[in-house]
Enzyme design. Structure first.
Site, PDB file in Angstrom:
ATOM      1  N   GLN A  40       0.828  -1.202   0.000  1.00 43.21           N
ATOM      2  CA  GLN A  40       0.000   0.000   0.000  1.00 43.21           C
ATOM      3  C   GLN A  40       0.863   1.252   0.000  1.00 43.21           C
ATOM      4  OE1 GLN A  40      -2.987  -1.272  -0.196  1.00 43.21           O
ATOM      5  NE2 GLN A  40      -3.798   0.689  -0.841  1.00 43.21           N
TER       6      GLN A  40
ATOM      7  N   HIS B   7       2.220   2.995  -3.302  1.00 40.77           N
ATOM      8  CA  HIS B   7       1.316   3.720  -4.191  1.00 40.77           C
ATOM      9  C   HIS B   7       1.675   5.197  -4.274  1.00 40.77           C
ATOM     10  CE1 HIS B   7      -1.909   1.173  -5.696  1.00 40.77           C
ATOM     11  NE2 HIS B   7      -1.987   0.562  -4.536  1.00 40.77           N
TER      12      HIS B   7
ATOM     13  N   GLU C 172      -9.940   2.237   3.867  1.00 44.60           N
ATOM     14  CA  GLU C 172     -10.252   1.757   2.525  1.00 44.60           C
ATOM     15  C   GLU C 172     -10.156   0.236   2.470  1.00 44.60           C
ATOM     16  OE1 GLU C 172      -8.477   2.396  -2.014  1.00 44.60           O
ATOM     17  OE2 GLU C 172      -7.359   3.092  -0.263  1.00 44.60           O
ATOM     18  N   HIS C 173      -9.044  -0.300   2.960  1.00 46.00           N
ATOM     19  CA  HIS C 173      -8.834  -1.753   3.014  1.00 46.00           C
ATOM     20  C   HIS C 173      -8.637  -2.145   4.473  1.00 46.00           C
ATOM     21  CE1 HIS C 173      -6.922  -0.241  -0.769  1.00 46.00           C
ATOM     22  NE2 HIS C 173      -7.647  -1.206  -1.303  1.00 46.00           N
TER      23      HIS C 173
ATOM     24  N   ASP D  51      -6.958  -6.068  -5.184  1.00 44.14           N
ATOM     25  CA  ASP D  51      -6.508  -5.082  -6.162  1.00 44.14           C
ATOM     26  C   ASP D  51      -6.556  -5.626  -7.579  1.00 44.14           C
ATOM     27  OD1 ASP D  51      -6.006  -3.078  -4.351  1.00 44.14           O
ATOM     28  OD2 ASP D  51      -3.842  -3.391  -4.274  1.00 44.14           O
TER      29      ASP D  51
ATOM     30  N   HIS E 171     -52.336  20.616  -5.035  1.00 41.60           N
ATOM     31  CA  HIS E 171     -52.100  19.216  -4.696  1.00 41.60           C
ATOM     32  C   HIS E 171     -53.384  18.588  -4.142  1.00 41.60           C
ATOM     33  CE1 HIS E 171     -47.901  20.152  -5.178  1.00 41.60           C
ATOM     34  NE2 HIS E 171     -47.524  18.936  -4.806  1.00 41.60           N
TER      35      HIS E 171
END
Length: 456
Positions: A280, A283, A348-349, A385, A446
């Site tokens: 990770q 990245h 996220e993960h 991934d 209405h």
């Protein structure tokens, strides 16, 4: 080295969302305005400014996509097979998701028949970056759920490349490099991205990159059609552009820096945990790798293993900066406390690198804020991934508290229907109720539209 600290030493800022794209907003607004006003002309202006090529036409012919796939199959069969395998799993999973959205009709009360229909959008736009390492897997993750949803027209935008036929001409002019784009050649893109696009069934691929590509898909130009939704990753300029066009089109999410949290017990393999954290970290320098454990021995072993593995990692400069600036190993007093950290952070993960049994089951039942959950030592996040069917486009910066990852849902509209049997008891009761509610809100029209149906 990665920071090791106790749960009680955690700063509240750790739980706050991390957003690094706001600085790009002013630049992006002017780009989008120009694209909306000038269409293709603006794409060429910004192409000269940011890209290596400004082709005469933007669409890459399907024959080029097919040729790229065939070339990959011959020259790099392992990668070709990996793309096909990844796409097959992703399509199977996405189709299963599609099956979960069912149409129905039900009679709520006599004569009042309500229903739901799930309808795909007509056109989807996918964006795939093509920097130093073009994200071929993102083609699979963005295009496949759109196809599974039943979208008729799936287009893809990705930064242009100089066509092989034009390389000699570009070289003689000293063009085909950033700041000196080669203009007027054939449209072309990264060959891996083109091959993946062909495998996944992209209808049209356009060699346009950056925030200008987002604008083109959002507003439409002479060459690129307006889409209904835009999905896919990108740099801070692409993220800012997606934020700006939201409302004109739908978007999947605003992606912040990527992150992983691993909850591990003493049975975890330090080498595996360190490898997952570094996967990770590589990245981006602002990626955030986090380990949470009750075992101080494991914490120290993982820290040492990170240092050892960094030395042989080709991306160590990026990974080291990520680890040392944003990485953390958090020592908790219990695994209930570890689950609390995960739920507050909403990563996220989220990996549970724990031995199978009651304790892992307990943690799995407690955690509920995450993009994707990876259960057990064998469930490497990198499988998600690349090749496990799951989508890797996931919520970051705490947004997993309120949304999930990219799925067929993004490409579907859930609409409702009503059929009323005139003269039925349900029709009469609804008209009476609607009349009173219209009166209460001061909306006489209405009330009248309801009552006129039961007046005699």
């Amino acid at each position: 080295m990665i920071q090791i600290l106790k749960y009680t030493e955690l700063d509240e800022n750790f739980y706050k969302g991390r957003d690094f794209e706001n600085t790009a907003s002013e630049t992006v607004k002017s780009v989008l305005e120009e694209v909306e006003k000038k269409g293709d002309a603006a794409l060429r202006i910004y192409g000269h400014k940011f890209d290596v090529s400004v082709p005469a036409q933007f669409e890459v012919p399907q024959e080029e996509l097919k040729a790229a796939a065939e070339k990959l199959m011959i020259q790099n069969r392992d990668l070709y097979d990996a793309l096909v395998y990844s796409h097959t799993l992703a399509l199977e999973f996405a189709k299963k998701q599609r099956e979960s959205f069912t149409d129905f009709e039900t009679e709520l009360t006599t004569g009042l028949i309500t229903g739901q229909k799930t309808i795909p959008v007509e056109r989807a736009g996918c964006y795939v970056p093509a920097g130093r390492f073009p994200l071929v897997s993102s083609v699979i993750m963005t295009v496949t759920p759109a196809v599974a949803a039943g979208v008729k027209d799936v287009i893809l935008c990705t930064p242009p490349r100089v066509h092989p036929d034009d390389k000699d001409a570009a070289g003689k002019k000293g063009e085909g490099v950033p700041g000196h784009a080669f203009a007027g050649g054939k449209p072309y893109a990264d060959e891996g991205i083109m091959a993946a696009a062909y495998i996944c069934g992209v209808n049209h691929l356009y060699a346009v990159g950056g925030s200008q590509a987002i604008g083109a898909m959002a507003f439409g130009t002479e060459s690129i059609p307006k889409v209904d939704v835009i999905v896919g990753p990108g740099n801070k300029f692409v993220a800012a552009a997606k934020r700006e066009v939201y409302g004109t089109v739908g978007i999947d999410m605003i992606a912040g820096p990527t992150e992983v949290m691993i909850i591990a017990d003493k049975s975890a393999n330090p080498a595996w945990v360190a490898a997952d954290l570094l996967a990770q970290a590589e990245h981006d320098v602002v990626a955030q790798p986090v380990l949470v454990t009750c075992d101080e021995g494991l914490a120290k072993a993982v820290s040492d293993e990170i240092e050892r593995q960094l030395e042989t990692l080709t991306t160590k400069e990026i990974a080291r900066q990520s680890v040392e600036t944003y990485g953390k190993i958090i020592i908790t007093e219990s695994y209930e406390q570890a689950a609390e950290v995960a739920n507050r952070k909403a990563p996220e993960h989220l990996e549970l690198a724990m031995e199978e049994g009651k304790e892992r089951d307990m943690v799995e039942s407690l955690v509920h804020n995450y993009g994707s959950l990876f259960v057990g030592h064998a469930s490497a996040e990198v499988f998600g991934d690349y090749a496990a069917g799951l989508n890797h486009t996931l919520p970051t910066s705490g947004s997993a508290r309120f949304t999930g990852g990219l799925s067929v849902r993004m490409f579907l509209k859930t609409v409702t229907t009503l059929r009323v049997v005139a003269g039925s008891s349900g029709s009469h009761r609804s008209a009476v109720a609607a009349g009173f509610l219209g009166d209460a809100e001061g909306l006489a029209g209405h009330a009248r539209a309801a009552r006129v149906r039961i007046e005699k």
